[in-house]
Scaffold this motif. Structure first.
Motif, PDB file in Angstrom:
ATOM      1  N   GLU A 147      -0.273  39.379  49.195  1.00 19.70           N
ATOM      2  CA  GLU A 147       0.929  38.894  48.517  1.00 19.70           C
ATOM      3  C   GLU A 147       2.174  38.962  49.399  1.00 19.70           C
ATOM      4  OE1 GLU A 147      -1.451  41.504  45.564  1.00 19.70           O
ATOM      5  OE2 GLU A 147      -1.090  41.372  47.720  1.00 19.70           O
ATOM      6  N   GLY A 148       2.222  39.939  50.298  1.00 19.52           N
ATOM      7  CA  GLY A 148       3.451  40.214  51.021  1.00 19.52           C
ATOM      8  C   GLY A 148       3.686  39.324  52.225  1.00 19.52           C
ATOM      9  N   ASP A 149       4.954  38.964  52.427  1.00 20.05           N
ATOM     10  CA  ASP A 149       5.388  38.129  53.546  1.00 20.05           C
ATOM     11  C   ASP A 149       6.043  39.037  54.594  1.00 20.05           C
ATOM     12  OD1 ASP A 149       6.650  36.455  55.342  1.00 20.05           O
ATOM     13  OD2 ASP A 149       7.622  35.211  53.831  1.00 20.05           O
ATOM     14  N   PRO A 150       5.428  39.238  55.764  1.00 15.27           N
ATOM     15  CA  PRO A 150       6.002  40.150  56.757  1.00 15.27           C
ATOM     16  C   PRO A 150       7.360  39.708  57.282  1.00 15.27           C
ATOM     17  CG  PRO A 150       4.112  38.979  57.665  1.00 15.27           C
ATOM     18  CD  PRO A 150       4.136  38.689  56.200  1.00 15.27           C
ATOM     19  N   VAL A 151       7.643  38.416  57.281  1.00 16.58           N
ATOM     20  CA  VAL A 151       8.940  37.938  57.749  1.00 16.58           C
ATOM     21  C   VAL A 151      10.037  38.378  56.783  1.00 16.58           C
ATOM     22  CG1 VAL A 151      10.324  35.889  58.252  1.00 16.58           C
ATOM     23  CG2 VAL A 151       7.933  36.002  59.000  1.00 16.58           C
ATOM     24  N   ARG A 152       9.775  38.230  55.497  1.00 18.96           N
ATOM     25  CA  ARG A 152      10.756  38.700  54.508  1.00 18.96           C
ATOM     26  C   ARG A 152      10.907  40.216  54.576  1.00 18.96           C
ATOM     27  NH1 ARG A 152      10.524  34.958  49.122  1.00 18.96           N
ATOM     28  NH2 ARG A 152       9.933  33.013  50.127  1.00 18.96           N
ATOM     29  N   ALA A 153       9.790  40.902  54.755  1.00 24.28           N
ATOM     30  CA  ALA A 153       9.848  42.360  54.857  1.00 24.28           C
ATOM     31  C   ALA A 153      10.679  42.790  56.063  1.00 24.28           C
ATOM     32  CB  ALA A 153       8.438  42.927  54.967  1.00 24.28           C
ATOM     33  N   ALA A 154      10.497  42.099  57.192  1.00 27.53           N
ATOM     34  CA  ALA A 154      11.272  42.420  58.388  1.00 27.53           C
ATOM     35  C   ALA A 154      12.762  42.234  58.136  1.00 27.53           C
ATOM     36  CB  ALA A 154      10.816  41.550  59.554  1.00 27.53           C
ATOM     37  N   GLY A 155      13.109  41.190  57.394  1.00 25.46           N
ATOM     38  CA  GLY A 155      14.517  40.981  57.070  1.00 25.46           C
ATOM     39  C   GLY A 155      15.103  42.132  56.276  1.00 25.46           C
TER      40      GLY A 155
END
Length: 295
Positions: A221-229
């Motif tokens: 489910e998780g988006d690493p790009v959004r998490a990095a932000g």
């Protein structure tokens, strides 16, 4: 804090590490990318020749921690953020995972991150601050059958880091423990997830867990790009980051349920637990740091 930061990021060649490095570089920060093979960073190094420095690093070898920190400080003059990100999944029952595999997991998830923290703290104290980001997992707060070897290192990292946060807060150093759920980082891929041979005793017991862990790659489910932000933004803020940051909806739900279940159990057995004390002993007066993190 400064507008431009210098980062040390382990495991920066892919997953969360790569996403954090790219986000930091995009906004003008400098990154020391600690990776096993610096050639994996060639594309970013060509785009950011002045602000990206790949550095060969085996995240299982604590002896390499001090040279890495010295190289970052020498190259960029300071270290504002250390991201202990390198990690690997490990699936198998307690009887299926040997001592060598368990020790390697503890090196990767606890002993080497701890060595890096010890190496970077004198730099951060001297410059008046910094942020340590410990990439843990929802498996660092709650565990389930088949992932004990992985959770062991993450549990150790979290307990050690919780104490660390109170120790370094007076020097302006912040600690943030990130607890992701399932993200599309390659973590569940065959080259990143170690799976013990299924013995006859636990084959049926762990069949569903093995299938879930090995079949999740690309479906998380998780988006690493959004998490990095999220992570880069919190590190840049003057406001202190949370001591613990569950990341992703599943992490929020599962960790919340774990807290509730554990609190219910403490309350259920509270009278039994209290009965073990001397009845005339004075109450404890030990100072306990708040769990919300340094102010």
């Amino acid at each position: 804090m400064n507008d431009t930061f210098t980062w040390i990021i382990t495991g920066a060649s892919r997953g969360f590490g790569r996403a954090i490095a790219e986000r930091a570089l995009e906004q003008g920060d400098a990154v020391m990318a600690a990776v096993r093979n610096p050639q994996t960073m060639t594309d970013l190094a060509e785009r950011y020749p002045e602000t990206l420095a790949p550095w060969p690093f085996d995240a299982r070898d604590s002896e390499l921690a001090r040279p890495l920190v010295r190289a970052a400080a020498d190259r960029f003059g300071r270290v504002d953020a250390l991201v202990n990100n390198a990690g690997r999944g490990l699936v198998g029952a307690a009887e299926e995972i040997g001592e060598a595999e368990l020790r390697e997991a503890m090196d990767l998830h606890f002993f080497v991150p701890a060595a890096l923290v010890r190496a970077v703290l004198p730099v951060m104290r001297a410059q008046g601050g910094g942020t340590i980001v410990q990439m843990s997992s929802q498996g660092g707060r709650m565990s389930f059958p088949g992932v004990g070897g992985y959770s062991a290192g993450k549990f150790a990292l979290e307990g050690w880091s919780e104490a660390l946060a109170g120790e370094v807060a007076p020097f302006g150093v912040r600690v943030m423990i990130v607890e992701p759920s399932r993200f599309r980082t390659g973590f569940h891929g065959p080259d990143a997830l170690a799976v013990a041979d299924a013995g006859p005793v636990y084959r049926g017991v762990l069949a569903a867990v093995r299938a879930d862990m090995t079949g999740a790659d690309g479906l998380q489910e998780g988006d690493p790009v959004r998490a990095a932000g999220v992570i880069v933004d919190l590190v840049h803020r003057d406001e202190a980051p949370p001591l613990r940051l569950p990341l992703g909806a599943e992490a929020v739900e599962r960790i919340s349920a774990s807290y509730t279940a554990n609190l219910d159990a403490v309350r259920r057995w509270a009278d039994t637990a209290r009965a073990a004390d001397f009845p005339d002993a004075p109450p404890s007066s030990r100072p306990i740091a708040p769990l919300a993190g340094p102010a």
